[in-house]
Design a protein around this motif. Structure first.
Motif, PDB file in Angstrom:
ATOM      1  N   HIS A 209      -5.435   1.292  42.576  1.00 22.36           N
ATOM      2  CA  HIS A 209      -4.749   2.184  41.572  1.00 22.36           C
ATOM      3  C   HIS A 209      -5.475   2.207  40.268  1.00 22.36           C
ATOM      4  CE1 HIS A 209      -1.408   3.619  44.025  1.00 22.36           C
ATOM      5  NE2 HIS A 209      -0.937   2.340  44.248  1.00 22.36           N
ATOM      6  N   THR A 210      -5.323   2.899  39.377  1.00 19.16           N
ATOM      7  CA  THR A 210      -5.727   3.048  38.097  1.00 19.16           C
ATOM      8  C   THR A 210      -4.723   3.038  36.856  1.00 19.16           C
ATOM      9  OG1 THR A 210      -5.743   5.500  37.709  1.00 19.16           O
ATOM     10  CG2 THR A 210      -7.756   4.490  39.021  1.00 19.16           C
ATOM     11  N   PHE A 211      -5.128   2.650  35.777  1.00 26.61           N
ATOM     12  CA  PHE A 211      -4.176   2.647  34.771  1.00 26.61           C
ATOM     13  C   PHE A 211      -3.593   3.884  34.337  1.00 26.61           C
ATOM     14  CE2 PHE A 211      -6.056  -1.474  33.014  1.00 26.61           C
ATOM     15  CZ  PHE A 211      -4.757  -2.261  32.780  1.00 26.61           C
ATOM     16  N   GLU A 212      -4.296   4.965  34.608  1.00 22.22           N
ATOM     17  CA  GLU A 212      -3.915   6.366  34.469  1.00 22.22           C
ATOM     18  C   GLU A 212      -2.765   6.676  35.425  1.00 22.22           C
ATOM     19  OE1 GLU A 212      -7.380   5.890  34.498  1.00 22.22           O
ATOM     20  OE2 GLU A 212      -6.986   5.815  32.180  1.00 22.22           O
ATOM     21  N   GLU A 213      -2.609   5.798  36.419  1.00 26.06           N
ATOM     22  CA  GLU A 213      -1.407   5.914  37.331  1.00 26.06           C
ATOM     23  C   GLU A 213      -0.223   5.228  37.116  1.00 26.06           C
ATOM     24  OE1 GLU A 213      -3.442   7.226  41.759  1.00 26.06           O
ATOM     25  OE2 GLU A 213      -3.970   5.221  40.652  1.00 26.06           O
ATOM     26  N   ALA A 214      -0.304   4.500  36.014  1.00 29.76           N
ATOM     27  CA  ALA A 214       0.734   3.535  35.612  1.00 29.76           C
ATOM     28  C   ALA A 214       1.614   4.000  34.510  1.00 29.76           C
ATOM     29  CB  ALA A 214       0.059   2.359  35.565  1.00 29.76           C
ATOM     30  N   ILE A 215       2.733   3.711  34.539  1.00 28.32           N
ATOM     31  CA  ILE A 215       3.687   3.661  33.538  1.00 28.32           C
ATOM     32  C   ILE A 215       4.079   2.512  32.800  1.00 28.32           C
ATOM     33  CG2 ILE A 215       5.573   4.002  34.927  1.00 28.32           C
ATOM     34  CD1 ILE A 215       6.857   5.893  32.751  1.00 28.32           C
ATOM     35  N   SER A 216       4.208   2.008  31.435  1.00 28.17           N
ATOM     36  CA  SER A 216       4.518   0.610  31.125  1.00 28.17           C
ATOM     37  C   SER A 216       5.659   0.538  30.391  1.00 28.17           C
ATOM     38  CB  SER A 216       3.376  -0.128  30.950  1.00 28.17           C
ATOM     39  OG  SER A 216       3.032   0.366  29.669  1.00 28.17           O
TER      40      SER A 216
END
Length: 271
Positions: A209-216
């Motif tokens: 996965h990439t950071f673009e696909e993540a929510i934090s």
């Protein structure tokens, strides 16, 4: 950066002040939302300043296994609890910090592998653990031979005292450590390579996965780089004003006592 829901595949959350309420517990509502997200195959990562033994007891409450980043990134555990990454602070580095003239009112803590050693009993700090899976041990630090530890931690109710201590340490050690305030009353020092965002990057690479696909989600300065890195990031309503101002481009959501994380995810992601 706004995303359509389909693009988010990874959910990353801090614990204290974020996923946990002010009783340091995960509410039943938050549990139910996260269980629904797990069933929808979202990759869930918990990233905390807490020690892994302490954090493991808490995330067990979710009812399913998660990736765990602890001690601000000094440890990574896989969902099956296998240790994937570990880095400690050097004994001589910690010894030189402890040799400074530290205000005796400040509680000093070393996060060791199986125990946390503290300069004094601090009931406020002890209340962060509901189960004593990671017991405190009061020690005279000048009597120790080896100081190597996962993290060096200072706490005092007066934030300014900790700011002064931070400056004192950084004058002596300008390039040796990474540091952060996880809460205004908690100052933490780690090896300089340690940050939650660095550890999360390793997990994302493993999982494709990439950071673009993540929510934090986060509420402290130890969450800052993590919040900056992810495609979508939310700041808790209970975060310090100084963090909200620094990350003014990010949306502020409900507080941890209002189930801010679960409410947001339920509204945005649950089918």
């Amino acid at each position: 950066m706004q995303h359509k829901n389909t693009e988010i595949k990874v959910i990353i959350s801090d614990l204290d002040g974020t996923l946990l309420n002010s009783n340091h517990q995960i509410s039943s509502y938050t549990k139910s939302v996260f269980q629904a997200l797990h069933k929808q195959n979202y990759l869930i990562v918990v990233a905390t300043g807490r020690h892994h033994l302490d954090a493991m007891a808490i995330v067990k409450e979710l009812g399913f296994p998660v990736y765990l980043v602890t001690s601000n990134g000094a440890r990574i555990h896989a969902p099956d609890q296998e240790l994937l990454y570990a880095i400690n602070m050097k004994s001589e580095s910690i010894a030189s910090v402890l040799a400074l003239d530290i205000d005796p009112e400040i509680t000093t803590v070393l996060f060791r592998e199986n125990v946390w050693q503290t300069s004094k009993t601090n009931t406020k700090l002890n209340s962060f653990q509901k189960e004593m899976t990671y017991p405190p041990q009061v020690v005279a630090f000048d009597s120790l031979d080896d100081y190597s530890a996962i993290k060096l931690f200072f706490t005092h109710d007066d934030h300014q005292k900790l700011v002064d201590l931070k400056e004192q340490i950084l004058i002596q050690h300008p390039d040796e450590f990474s540091h952060a305030f996880s809460l205004p009353i908690c100052l933490e020092f780690m090896d300089k390579s340690v940050d939650k965002s660095v550890a999360i990057a390793k997990i994302l690479a493993l999982e494709g996965h990439t950071f673009e696909e993540a929510i934090s989600f986060g509420d402290g300065f130890n969450d800052e780089k993590m919040l900056f890195a992810t495609g979508k990031a939310l700041v808790m309503g209970n975060a310090p004003e100084s963090l909200k101002n620094k990350l003014a481009h990010l949306e502020v959501i409900l507080t941890n006592n209002e189930d801010g994380v679960a409410t947001y995810l339920s509204n945005k992601l649950i089918n």
